[in-house]
Design a protein around this motif. Structure first.
Motif, short mmCIF file in Angstrom:
data_model
loop_
_atom_site.label_atom_id
_atom_site.label_comp_id
_atom_site.label_asym_id
_atom_site.label_seq_id
_atom_site.Cartn_x
_atom_site.Cartn_y
_atom_site.Cartn_z
N LEU A 1 1.12 -1.64 -0.49
CA LEU A 1 0.51 0.03 0.10
C LEU A 1 0.81 1.33 -0.13
O LEU A 1 0.61 2.08 -0.50
CB LEU A 1 -0.64 -0.02 1.29
CG LEU A 1 -2.07 0.94 1.14
CD1 LEU A 1 -2.93 0.87 -0.03
CD2 LEU A 1 -3.03 1.13 2.33
N LEU A 2 2.20 1.41 0.90
CA LEU A 2 2.34 2.63 0.73
C LEU A 2 2.83 2.63 -0.34
O LEU A 2 3.23 3.87 -0.98
CB LEU A 2 3.42 2.90 1.94
CG LEU A 2 3.44 2.41 3.29
CD1 LEU A 2 4.03 2.22 5.04
CD2 LEU A 2 2.40 3.79 3.55
N GLU A 3 3.94 1.73 -0.84
CA GLU A 3 4.29 2.00 -2.45
C GLU A 3 3.81 2.23 -3.14
O GLU A 3 4.01 3.30 -4.04
CB GLU A 3 5.67 0.88 -2.44
CG GLU A 3 6.45 0.20 -1.47
CD GLU A 3 6.30 -0.74 -0.32
OE1 GLU A 3 6.96 -1.03 0.08
OE2 GLU A 3 4.57 -0.78 -0.46
N ALA A 4 2.36 1.94 -3.15
CA ALA A 4 1.61 2.19 -4.40
C ALA A 4 1.51 3.69 -4.30
O ALA A 4 1.11 4.41 -4.98
CB ALA A 4 0.32 1.42 -4.43
N TYR A 5 1.00 3.99 -2.90
CA TYR A 5 1.09 5.68 -3.14
C TYR A 5 2.38 6.85 -3.09
O TYR A 5 2.59 7.90 -3.00
CB TYR A 5 0.48 6.02 -1.66
CG TYR A 5 -0.98 5.47 -1.10
CD1 TYR A 5 -2.02 6.68 -1.96
CD2 TYR A 5 -1.98 4.67 -1.73
CE1 TYR A 5 -3.00 6.41 -1.46
CE2 TYR A 5 -3.01 3.90 -1.27
CZ TYR A 5 -3.71 5.68 -1.40
OH TYR A 5 -4.78 4.69 -1.37
N GLY A 6 3.39 6.23 -3.44
CA GLY A 6 4.94 6.88 -3.37
C GLY A 6 5.84 7.18 -2.25
O GLY A 6 5.99 8.07 -1.76
#
Length: 185
Positions: A59-64
């Motif tokens: 999730l965090l990676e998907a948001y940058g």
């Protein structure tokens, strides 16, 4: 190019879990690692998730998500996100944790990511939003980041001088969420 980790070392064990692991495997590694002094966390750290089946995986990676920054024990930026002008701190008080925790499909949606990209400039901050403390977690006294406005404590263990394994302790999350921090520079 860095050398491959020595077989059986904490770095090699962590690398073996990078593609995904059962939560019990990640906890076993976490418990086998040594503690971290808060002073050893000072600096900017690049973050990445360690997939274990948590609803927060990816999730965090998907948001940058970029990582975390510890300037001193009282000045911590818990969430740095990638922008065109480099990593910028975001105020986690505006992160809808209940949605992330309880509605992961919605949180992972393209629409939610697009909305965050639009809102990110409005939630960027220069003020610290967490503190660094020593806590006892799973029987070990180690460095932890305590969020100012959210029921979250990120607890750290030492993989090497420049790598930490972290576990997010979030009130209401059924299982642990693991991440890796690698020191910049």
């Amino acid at each position: 190019m860095s050398a491959a980790p020595r077989a059986g070392s904490p770095e090699a064990r962590l690398a073996g879990l990078a593609a995904g692991a059962a939560p019990e495997e990640a906890l076993a590694l976490f418990d086998a690692l040594g503690p971290v002094e808060p002073a050893a966390m000072i600096g900017r750290w690049r973050g990445s998730g360690l997939p274990t089946g948590s609803p927060l995986d990816g999730l965090l990676e998907a948001y940058g998500w970029y990582g975390k920054e510890f300037l001193d024990a009282e000045t911590v930026h818990p969430l740095l996100f990638t922008t065109r002008s480099g990593p910028r701190p975001v105020d986690p008080a505006f992160v809808p944790m209940a949605v992330l925790r309880d509605r992961p499909a919605l949180a992972h949606s393209r629409a939610a990511r697009a909305a965050f990209r639009l809102a990110r400039p409005l939630v960027t901050t220069t003020r610290p939003r967490a503190r660094l403390r020593t806590v006892e977690h799973r029987g070990v006294h180690t460095a932890a980041m305590v969020y100012d406005a959210l029921p979250i404590i990120d607890v750290f263990r030492r993989v090497s001088d420049d790598v930490r394994l972290g576990v997010m302790d979030l009130r209401g999350l059924d299982g642990p969420f693991f991440f890796v921090l690698t020191r910049e520079g």
